[in-house]
Design a protein around this motif. Sequence first.
Motif, PDB file in Angstrom:
ATOM      1  N   PRO A 400       0.863  -1.257   0.091  1.00  0.00           N
ATOM      2  CA  PRO A 400       0.034   0.070   0.074  1.00  0.00           C
ATOM      3  C   PRO A 400       0.679   1.315  -0.021  1.00  0.00           C
ATOM      4  O   PRO A 400       0.444   2.296  -0.708  1.00  0.00           O
ATOM      5  CB  PRO A 400      -0.873  -0.200   1.321  1.00  0.00           C
ATOM      6  N   GLU A 401       2.055   1.162   0.609  1.00  0.00           N
ATOM      7  CA  GLU A 401       2.865   2.388   0.601  1.00  0.00           C
ATOM      8  C   GLU A 401       3.307   2.628  -0.804  1.00  0.00           C
ATOM      9  O   GLU A 401       3.509   3.911  -0.955  1.00  0.00           O
ATOM     10  CB  GLU A 401       3.976   2.077   1.781  1.00  0.00           C
ATOM     11  N   ALA A 402       3.887   1.770  -1.567  1.00  0.00           N
ATOM     12  CA  ALA A 402       4.199   1.955  -2.844  1.00  0.00           C
ATOM     13  C   ALA A 402       2.897   2.600  -3.696  1.00  0.00           C
ATOM     14  O   ALA A 402       3.306   3.177  -4.787  1.00  0.00           O
ATOM     15  CB  ALA A 402       4.650   0.747  -3.369  1.00  0.00           C
ATOM     16  N   PHE A 403       1.707   2.149  -3.492  1.00  0.00           N
ATOM     17  CA  PHE A 403       0.716   2.720  -4.489  1.00  0.00           C
ATOM     18  C   PHE A 403       0.503   4.080  -4.012  1.00  0.00           C
ATOM     19  O   PHE A 403       0.341   4.640  -4.993  1.00  0.00           O
ATOM     20  CB  PHE A 403      -0.563   1.641  -3.868  1.00  0.00           C
ATOM     21  N   LYS A 404       0.677   4.346  -2.797  1.00  0.00           N
ATOM     22  CA  LYS A 404       0.483   5.933  -2.198  1.00  0.00           C
ATOM     23  C   LYS A 404       1.359   6.592  -2.772  1.00  0.00           C
ATOM     24  O   LYS A 404       1.266   7.831  -3.301  1.00  0.00           O
ATOM     25  CB  LYS A 404       0.394   5.714  -0.506  1.00  0.00           C
ATOM     26  N   ARG A 405       2.622   6.074  -3.106  1.00  0.00           N
ATOM     27  CA  ARG A 405       3.891   6.894  -3.337  1.00  0.00           C
ATOM     28  C   ARG A 405       3.663   7.161  -5.217  1.00  0.00           C
ATOM     29  O   ARG A 405       3.926   8.391  -5.550  1.00  0.00           O
ATOM     30  CB  ARG A 405       5.168   6.158  -3.151  1.00  0.00           C
ATOM     31  N   TYR A 406       3.227   6.199  -5.766  1.00  0.00           N
ATOM     32  CA  TYR A 406       2.684   6.479  -7.293  1.00  0.00           C
ATOM     33  C   TYR A 406       1.603   7.248  -7.272  1.00  0.00           C
ATOM     34  O   TYR A 406       1.609   8.080  -8.401  1.00  0.00           O
ATOM     35  CB  TYR A 406       2.554   4.948  -7.815  1.00  0.00           C
ATOM     36  N   GLN A 407       0.525   7.387  -6.369  1.00  0.00           N
ATOM     37  CA  GLN A 407      -0.423   8.368  -6.536  1.00  0.00           C
ATOM     38  C   GLN A 407       0.179   9.688  -6.426  1.00  0.00           C
ATOM     39  O   GLN A 407      -0.019  10.925  -7.139  1.00  0.00           O
ATOM     40  CB  GLN A 407      -1.536   8.026  -5.394  1.00  0.00           C
ATOM     41  N   GLU A 408       0.991   9.881  -5.492  1.00  0.00           N
ATOM     42  CA  GLU A 408       1.679  11.235  -5.302  1.00  0.00           C
ATOM     43  C   GLU A 408       2.378  11.542  -6.307  1.00  0.00           C
ATOM     44  O   GLU A 408       2.416  12.721  -6.798  1.00  0.00           O
ATOM     45  CB  GLU A 408       2.628  11.112  -3.913  1.00  0.00           C
ATOM     46  N   ILE A 409       3.347  10.680  -6.997  1.00  0.00           N
ATOM     47  CA  ILE A 409       4.035  11.136  -8.316  1.00  0.00           C
ATOM     48  C   ILE A 409       3.168  11.448  -9.342  1.00  0.00           C
ATOM     49  O   ILE A 409       3.500  12.597  -9.924  1.00  0.00           O
ATOM     50  CB  ILE A 409       4.973   9.876  -8.301  1.00  0.00           C
ATOM     51  N   ALA A 410       2.006  10.842  -9.503  1.00  0.00           N
ATOM     52  CA  ALA A 410       1.090  11.170 -10.871  1.00  0.00           C
ATOM     53  C   ALA A 410       0.343  12.583 -10.408  1.00  0.00           C
ATOM     54  O   ALA A 410       0.221  13.323 -11.542  1.00  0.00           O
ATOM     55  CB  ALA A 410       0.052  10.028 -10.709  1.00  0.00           C
ATOM     56  N   GLU A 411      -0.090  12.694  -9.254  1.00  0.00           N
ATOM     57  CA  GLU A 411      -0.621  14.106  -8.892  1.00  0.00           C
ATOM     58  C   GLU A 411       0.325  15.042  -8.955  1.00  0.00           C
ATOM     59  O   GLU A 411      -0.159  16.431  -9.375  1.00  0.00           O
ATOM     60  CB  GLU A 411      -1.155  13.873  -7.312  1.00  0.00           C
ATOM     61  N   GLU A 412       1.466  14.999  -8.716  1.00  0.00           N
ATOM     62  CA  GLU A 412       2.712  15.976  -9.154  1.00  0.00           C
ATOM     63  C   GLU A 412       2.787  16.325 -10.294  1.00  0.00           C
ATOM     64  O   GLU A 412       2.954  17.386 -10.819  1.00  0.00           O
ATOM     65  CB  GLU A 412       3.855  15.658  -8.397  1.00  0.00           C
TER      66      GLU A 412
END
Length: 451
Positions: A400-412
């Motif tokens: 879940p932590e990696a999925f959250k990080r991908y979400q942050e990268i995409a939103e940026e």
Amino acid sequence: MAFAASCDPAPAFCAFSIAFFRAVADFCAFPPPMTRRDVRPAPHCAPHRAADMRATLELTRRRARSVAFARARAVVGARARAADAQELRDDSKGGSSADKATSTAAASRETAHTLEGFREALRHGPGFDDFVRGDVAYSVPAPKSLKDKTTRKPAWLKREVPGGERYTEIKSKLRELKLATVCEEAKCPNLGECWGGGDGKTATATIMIMGDTCTRGCRFCAVKTAKAPPPLDKDEPANVSKAIAAWGLDYVVLTSVDRDDIEDQGAGHFRETVQRLKASCDVLVEALTPDFRGEKHLVELVATSGLDVFAHNVETVPELQRDVRDRRANWDQSIEVLKHAKKSGAKITKTSIMLGLGETHEQVVNALKLLREADVDVVTFGQYMRPTKKHLAVAEYITPEAFKRYQEIAEEMGFLYVASGAMVRSSYKAGEFFLANVIKQRKAKEAAAAN
């Protein structure tokens, strides 16, 4: 002579010898008396098995502590030896007694601090489960095969069995109108959650039109395949509009199998279904389309049908396209489909990427950059789950932590919306809920501007 013969000791001695050796052999055949230590519980006895497992765990725990203490003693010993060596060097240099005392006191404090730190780490450090698993940051390994019972599925991938009145109602209506959903065909884990709705949530369903048999054979997909599927149902567009109107859904996703056996690959059927839906009820429509072999006039036929969101999945990163998708599909073709849909008038374009197929972090980030260059608005990330043993194996389970990080990268990067999680799918209801609000706000602004 007769008496002497009868009293001859040889036969008697032979008989005695035979009896003696038989007794010795019988004695040796028996095992020695059993002691309490030799007693072992029956292997089928569950309580004894549990006791044995607890004893094994305790033994492993003790060994782990012993290793930790041994390392601590080694470090402390090394620091002490270093302090002694420094003291000898100071003596050889002829330092003052005050300097020597200060150096010795500092070394003693450092040694005591190190030992206490190790003790504190052992008291509040990782438990036995962490000692076995190790520190996991990005992913955990997947089973090597369906028969592999040594690797268990992570807790975050578990879902409840779908049910409830709304679920039963929708399922019975689908059977009545002979409609198929990708929720069922693709074994989606969010089926009950999406069909439920209620409590201010957007109830959604993903209707699969043009039959339940695909002309392509992607290695990840559970939908049936055939070179010549049954012909299209001419009543399907009307039946879909009836079902959606009866259910009172807020948001519907229309998707379809690939129909390479039809001249227009089903684009006209897709367009008619969207237009009938828009005419029959107030519902937001997302079209999750095939690639139509990259034929732009067919993409435009669907993009201009009145839909609210045009979606087409790239499925995976560019480097894994040939291994994951059918040979007739590829990254460049999918990107051109999304670009032309936006050019044709689609207000929002959307795509999805599966993780856990062996892609690298760099490949995922590069794929996101390419999607933004193609002006894609929405992207979703989900964990690939192997439908059957005939399909592509899972390489790893993303945390879940990696999925959250991908979400942050995409939103940026500037995506309008990003849904990222192990159980997220391309038509996940959380995405529709957000998109429904976005679309309604845009329509309100357009109406205000027109007035």
